[in-house]
Structures are given as C-alpha cells and as structure tokens.
Write a protein that holds these residues in place. Sequence first.
Motif, PDB file in Angstrom:
ATOM      1  N   LYS A   1      44.349  55.577  19.106  1.00  0.00           N
ATOM      2  CA  LYS A   1      43.375  54.487  19.386  1.00  0.00           C
ATOM      3  C   LYS A   1      43.399  53.261  18.315  1.00  0.00           C
ATOM      4  O   LYS A   1      43.494  51.924  18.352  1.00  0.00           O
ATOM      5  N   ASN A   2      43.244  53.777  17.216  1.00  0.00           N
ATOM      6  CA  ASN A   2      42.690  52.926  16.015  1.00  0.00           C
ATOM      7  C   ASN A   2      44.082  52.334  15.621  1.00  0.00           C
ATOM      8  O   ASN A   2      44.005  51.011  15.268  1.00  0.00           O
TER       9      ASN A   2
ATOM     10  N   MET B   1      44.453  49.195  18.037  1.00  0.00           N
ATOM     11  CA  MET B   1      43.467  48.316  18.148  1.00  0.00           C
ATOM     12  C   MET B   1      43.908  47.628  16.659  1.00  0.00           C
ATOM     13  O   MET B   1      43.732  46.371  16.982  1.00  0.00           O
ATOM     14  N   THR B   2      44.201  48.169  15.813  1.00  0.00           N
ATOM     15  CA  THR B   2      44.432  47.376  14.413  1.00  0.00           C
ATOM     16  C   THR B   2      46.002  46.460  14.492  1.00  0.00           C
ATOM     17  O   THR B   2      45.705  45.314  14.444  1.00  0.00           O
TER      18      THR B   2
ATOM     19  N   ALA C   1      46.865  45.227  17.615  1.00  0.00           N
ATOM     20  CA  ALA C   1      46.462  44.061  18.466  1.00  0.00           C
ATOM     21  C   ALA C   1      45.804  43.024  17.571  1.00  0.00           C
ATOM     22  O   ALA C   1      45.954  41.798  17.932  1.00  0.00           O
ATOM     23  N   GLY C   2      44.784  43.465  16.812  1.00  0.00           N
ATOM     24  CA  GLY C   2      44.226  42.515  15.857  1.00  0.00           C
ATOM     25  C   GLY C   2      45.090  41.582  15.141  1.00  0.00           C
ATOM     26  O   GLY C   2      44.748  40.610  14.999  1.00  0.00           O
TER      27      GLY C   2
ATOM     28  N   HIS D   1      51.471  41.866  22.623  1.00  0.00           N
ATOM     29  CA  HIS D   1      50.221  42.085  22.715  1.00  0.00           C
ATOM     30  C   HIS D   1      49.770  42.510  24.132  1.00  0.00           C
ATOM     31  O   HIS D   1      48.700  42.957  24.102  1.00  0.00           O
TER      32      HIS D   1
ATOM     33  N   ASP E   1      47.549  45.784  24.958  1.00  0.00           N
ATOM     34  CA  ASP E   1      46.309  45.942  25.489  1.00  0.00           C
ATOM     35  C   ASP E   1      46.316  46.769  26.902  1.00  0.00           C
ATOM     36  O   ASP E   1      45.295  47.452  26.916  1.00  0.00           O
TER      37      ASP E   1
ATOM     38  N   GLU F   1      45.855  50.354  25.149  1.00  0.00           N
ATOM     39  CA  GLU F   1      44.506  50.393  24.637  1.00  0.00           C
ATOM     40  C   GLU F   1      43.467  50.885  25.700  1.00  0.00           C
ATOM     41  O   GLU F   1      42.834  51.607  25.585  1.00  0.00           O
ATOM     42  N   LYS F   2      43.704  50.229  26.947  1.00  0.00           N
ATOM     43  CA  LYS F   2      42.861  50.363  28.249  1.00  0.00           C
ATOM     44  C   LYS F   2      43.366  51.803  28.754  1.00  0.00           C
ATOM     45  O   LYS F   2      42.449  52.710  29.065  1.00  0.00           O
TER      46      LYS F   2
ATOM     47  N   ARG G   1      41.389  54.360  26.354  1.00  0.00           N
ATOM     48  CA  ARG G   1      39.921  54.359  26.519  1.00  0.00           C
ATOM     49  C   ARG G   1      39.837  55.125  27.853  1.00  0.00           C
ATOM     50  O   ARG G   1      38.753  55.928  27.748  1.00  0.00           O
TER      51      ARG G   1
END
Length: 357
Positions: free
Chosen positions: A143-144, A147-148, A150-151, A176, A180, A183-184, A187
């Motif tokens: 996850k991290n 997310m990193t 994607a940022g 990107h 996303d 990441e979904k 989650r």
Amino acid sequence: MSGSMGKEQIFELIINNLPIGFSIVDAAGAIVEFNQAAEEITGFSRQEVLGKYHFAILHGTADATACPLLQLTLKRHEQSVASESVIQKKNGDFISISVTTFPLFDHVGTFIGGVELFRDISAYKKLAKERKNILSMFAHDMKNPVMTSAGLLSRILSGKTGVLTEKQKDYLEMVHDNLDKLEKLIRNFLEFSRLETREYLPAREDYDIRPAIKKLMDMAGVEAEKKGIKLVYEAPAEGPVFIRADPMMMDRVISNLLMNALKYTEPAGCVTITLTDGEEDILIQVTDTGAGIPEMHLPHIFDAFYRVSRDTSGSGLGLSIAKAIIEAHQGRIWVESAVGQGSTFSFTLPKGNKQEE
C-alpha cells in the motif's frame, strides 16, 4: 451378506470403516458408541468414553450448552449439517471439527439420542488463517509504495519537475491510472480481510437511513446523467427510518450496489432504490434494467474475487465486502436476476439491537 452376518456385525463393520468420527449419545448425552476414527481424532479409546457425557469428555464440562451442536440435537431434536465446533483431545489440545448431528427416534417416535459425525479440520483452518495473514501482510506492505509512487507521479504530471512532452505525459497518465486501480484493489482487499477476520466490527449508532440513501443517490447523479440513466427513489412518504448501524459501512454497501447498477445499465435505462420500513426490519432493494446475470453465476455472485465477466474492470471484492458488512449487522443480502431483464439486489437489516457482538 446378510445371510452370513448379523445386523450387529454389519453395523460394527460399517462404523469402524467410516473415514470420519462417529459417535452416538443417549437422550442425556452419554456416549454409547464411538468408532475407530473418533478414537484417532480425539485420542480417547472407545472404552474410556463409553458411558461418559459427551460434554464432559470432549468439552471439559458437564454443561450441555458448551456444545451448541448437540444442544441443538438433544434439546430441540433438530439436525445440524457441516457446522464448526471445538473439542478437547485427551492430551489437552483443542481442535476444530466439522460436525453433522441428527436426532434418533425409536419406532414409535420417542427421542432416544443423537448421532454425531465429525472430522478434524484444524490443519485446514490453520492453513487458511496463515494464507489470509500472508496475503493481508503482502497487501499492507504494498500500500505505502503504491501511494508514494502515485504521489510522485502526480507531481511530475503537474509540471513541478519540468516540462513533459505529450507522449511522456500520456504514458505517465496511463501509469498513474493503473496505480490508482492497484491502490483501490489493495484497499478493498485489506477491508475485506479485516471484515472476514472480524477485526473490523460495526460501530453502531442510531442512523436515519432514509436521507442517507437520498444523499448517496445525489452523489451518483453525475454518473447517471453522463449515461442518460434515470434514478428513482421509492421510500416512505415522511418521517425518519432509524436503524442501529455503522453509517460508514452502510454508505459503503448502498454506494457499491448503486454504482454496480449504474455500471451494468445501458443508456436510457433506469435504476431504482426502494426502501421498505417494516416493524422489526428494513428492506432495501436496488433494481436496474441492465443485461441481467446468467443463472449459473447467481450462487457465486457474492464470492470473493468472483466476476461474471473477465472483460469488466474491478477487484471482484465489492459484493463480498457488502455481504460481510450486512452479515456483521445480522442482516441478509441476496440477488434476483434474469438475463435481458435486469437485476435486483436486496438486503434486510434489523432496526434495533438484535445482537451486537
């Protein structure tokens, strides 16, 4: 065979060759039969358990309520198929068993005892738990970094690290978008894992579900308008409809069913949400005019990772999460569908505190 062997010999031959544990108890719960597989599973010999109470020998107590399966059979004279229970072996170890029980009646209908068929599923349970833990840890560790990444991509796409060519921008936007989606998926998987292991329990409060549905429909209105789909809300004419529920969880379920309906409904179609206020329960139904679900898929539609079509995007966890949430609220969820006629997803929820576990 019957000519050379008596009924008692045939009975003994059958039960001692059964590949699962077999036990008979009398009307009071005392063991009167115990086969070889039962000896191997429990560590107790047949002679050690004959005449002893099932509850005392296998559950460490004389209290029949410690064994809900035999409680069901002995007290209510009902059967139970492939339920899970826990027993204690002779060496003190506790093991999980899958057990089927049913009552015994004599020729005039008098209750005389019960039969228990069981097998050790401890190894399977341990393996399943370890598998879930490994997958959950793997998803959590992913996850991290996702997310990193994607940022960082967002910063690059915004031009903060320099001017991009159109081709570079197109490629980075595709990366990107895929991040996303990943990441979904992560989650959803983490939420599903917590629900399945009961780590994520409802935080119940008084919740007026009538305006909550209206708010979710307003939010979905943009997507419906894009596709030219009509949204209809049928609810009690006036007054609140309170239930004891976790608002975030309920919003997740309704939003999931609503967006699914919009996804599979063609332009100019219609999606209807119906709220029925009963005395003890509420009923919510989400009906669409989409393509419908083939009958062969209906029994599996709430299974984790199951998707009717491989051409569709998504994790295959949305409906599983919805089912886990509804069942955590002591409710029930189901689907009715016909190909070419659309689908209706329905769920009921108790209005009060049926049992907050």
